[in-house]
Design a protein around this motif. Structure first.
Motif, PDB file in Angstrom:
ATOM      1  N   ARG A  92       2.547   1.694  14.911  1.00 18.92           N
ATOM      2  CA  ARG A  92       2.099   2.222  13.610  1.00 18.92           C
ATOM      3  C   ARG A  92       0.828   1.550  13.106  1.00 18.92           C
ATOM      4  NH1 ARG A  92       0.193   2.824   9.492  1.00 18.92           N
ATOM      5  NH2 ARG A  92       1.033   3.670   7.530  1.00 18.92           N
ATOM      6  N   TYR A 123       8.077  -0.557  16.565  1.00 20.00           N
ATOM      7  CA  TYR A 123       7.402   0.386  15.664  1.00 20.00           C
ATOM      8  C   TYR A 123       6.122  -0.185  15.052  1.00 20.00           C
ATOM      9  CZ  TYR A 123       6.596   3.478  11.686  1.00 20.00           C
ATOM     10  OH  TYR A 123       6.010   4.323  10.772  1.00 20.00           O
ATOM     11  N   PHE A 175      -0.733   8.034  16.766  1.00 14.22           N
ATOM     12  CA  PHE A 175      -0.874   7.551  15.393  1.00 14.22           C
ATOM     13  C   PHE A 175      -2.354   7.475  14.987  1.00 14.22           C
ATOM     14  CE2 PHE A 175       3.549   5.669  15.380  1.00 14.22           C
ATOM     15  CZ  PHE A 175       3.982   6.383  14.273  1.00 14.22           C
ATOM     16  N   ASP A 201       6.255   9.795  12.959  1.00 11.95           N
ATOM     17  CA  ASP A 201       7.228   8.728  12.710  1.00 11.95           C
ATOM     18  C   ASP A 201       8.542   8.998  13.437  1.00 11.95           C
ATOM     19  OD1 ASP A 201       5.930   6.798  11.179  1.00 11.95           O
ATOM     20  OD2 ASP A 201       6.241   7.898   9.320  1.00 11.95           O
TER      21      ASP A 201
END
Length: 395
Positions: free
Chosen positions: A125, A121, A5, A107
């Motif tokens: 993220r 998550y 990410f 994602d």
């Protein structure tokens, strides 16, 4: 996944604030800048979901991501060529074709980890947001010292880092629930479009989000024109991302008991205030502190609206249609944002700093639709319902 990410979000941390500045320094006018930013957005609206859906059917998604990263880096290398308008437009369209799917693919990998291993998550993220704001600050510092010619080097380097990170990214094979192909989105979402509440909410949210188009296109250029340096500009962009992260953290405590339509209306009101105030910050002598204020309320004009939309989808859309509904929201938001970005150049040419205030009108239309949603809200006075009932009652 956290490291992946970081690399996936880093290119946009350079692109969003500094690509318009590079275009201006390359000799392009406001209308040309608007076109060079808008047309690639239309490409991403189509190619992002399409290639992501195709990648879900590959034996593994990571090699697809690596190939896309290398192709996008090769395309972005075209920015080292002489900046002829037609050439830059062609490069931007090809670059956008390969760049657009990379975020959705990351994602998709992360959500597979959530389903299979119980990974969290948000904890993965959040590092994308950290990378974005770090790129804002570091990019501003570098450009302030070396000039805007450093932009292509920063962008290409960030894209290559994605390919390197793919060597250690998790190999999870195909997802258990592949993404919808874009041609499937509207047919599957058709039942929710029979609900006026859903349609009005989607349009209101899209208008509030798209009201940021003028800032995304000419914010950096305007700040530089009033004497704000590259490092400070980087901090201004980063501050809005920090505000986003704070809102994501406290949203449930602040707005958990509010109907999603009320949160949408609050975000729209703040967006109107933000764009009304923006062009007067410098004339009123509010200086850098004033611009930090308008960037800080990004937490409401963007994040609260986004989260209100997710809250509405979770509360009103049956689970088997949630992917299609989110796809419809993606298309609405990005198509309207691209359209207003296309208009940003002529607006900036005609009105200069006052062009930012025109976005208050866009947000005001969104507010009217949000107020209609408040009156129509199915959860109003009834508390949270089973997620199947609301749309089923309407359909």
């Amino acid at each position: 996944m956290s490291l992946l990410f970081v690399t996936v979000f880093m290119p946009n941390g350079f692109y969003l604030p500094y690509f318009p500045l590079w275009l201006r320094e390359s000799g392009f006018g406001p209308e040309q800048i608007g076109i060079l930013l808008a047309l690639p957005m239309f490409v991403r609206v189509v190619t992002g979901p399409t290639i992501s859906a195709l990648a879900d059917r590959a034996p593994d998604r990571v090699p697809v991501l690596m190939l896309l990263a290398l192709c996008s880096a090769a395309a972005a290398s075209g920015y080292f060529l002489p900046p002829v308008y037609a050439l830059v437009l062609a490069i931007s369209l090809v670059f956008s074709f390969f760049w657009g799917p990379q975020g959705p693919l990351a994602d998709s990998l992360a959500l597979s980890g959530v389903r299979r291993y119980g990974s969290e998550y948000p904890k993965m993220r959040v590092w994308g947001s950290v990378a974005f704001l770090t790129a804002n600050i570091c990019g501003g510092w570098i450009i302030n010292r070396t000039g805007v010619a450093a932009f292509p080097w920063l962008l290409v380097g960030a894209l290559v880092s994605i390919a390197f990170m793919c060597f250690i990214a998790p190999r999870l094979g195909r997802p258990r629930r592949p993404a919808l192909d874009p041609v499937e989105v509207l047919p599957r979402a058709a039942p929710v479009f029979r609900n006026p509440y859903f349609v009005l909410f989607l349009l209101s949210s899209a208008l509030a989000q798209a009201s940021h188009a003028q800032l995304y296109t000419f914010g950096t250029i305007y700040w530089e024109s009033v004497g704000i340096g590259g490092t400070a500009i980087g901090f201004l962009w980063a501050f809005s991302v920090m505000a986003e992260v704070v809102m994501f953290t406290v949203f449930r405590r602040l707005f958990g008991r509010f109907p999603s339509s009320v949160v949408l209306a609050i975000g729209s009101v703040v967006a109107i205030a933000r764009w009304t105030l923006f062009p007067f910050v410098d004339p009123l002598g509010l200086g850098l502190a004033g611009f930090f204020l308008v960037q800080g309320i990004h937490a409401f004009s963007f994040s609260a609206v986004f989260l209100a939309t997710q809250k509405m989808l979770a509360e009103t859309v049956p689970e088997e249609r949630i992917g299609a509904a989110q796809g419809a929201a993606y298309f609405a938001n990005n198509t309207l944002l691209a359209t207003l970005t296309l208009a940003a150049g002529p607006l900036y040419r005609a009105f200069g700093p006052e062009s930012f205030a025109t976005m208050a009108g866009v947000a005001a239309v969104g507010l009217l639709l949000a107020l209609a949603c408040v009156r129509l809200a199915p959860e109003r006075g009834r508390g949270r319902q089973d997620d199947r009932t609301i749309i089923d009652e309407a359909g």
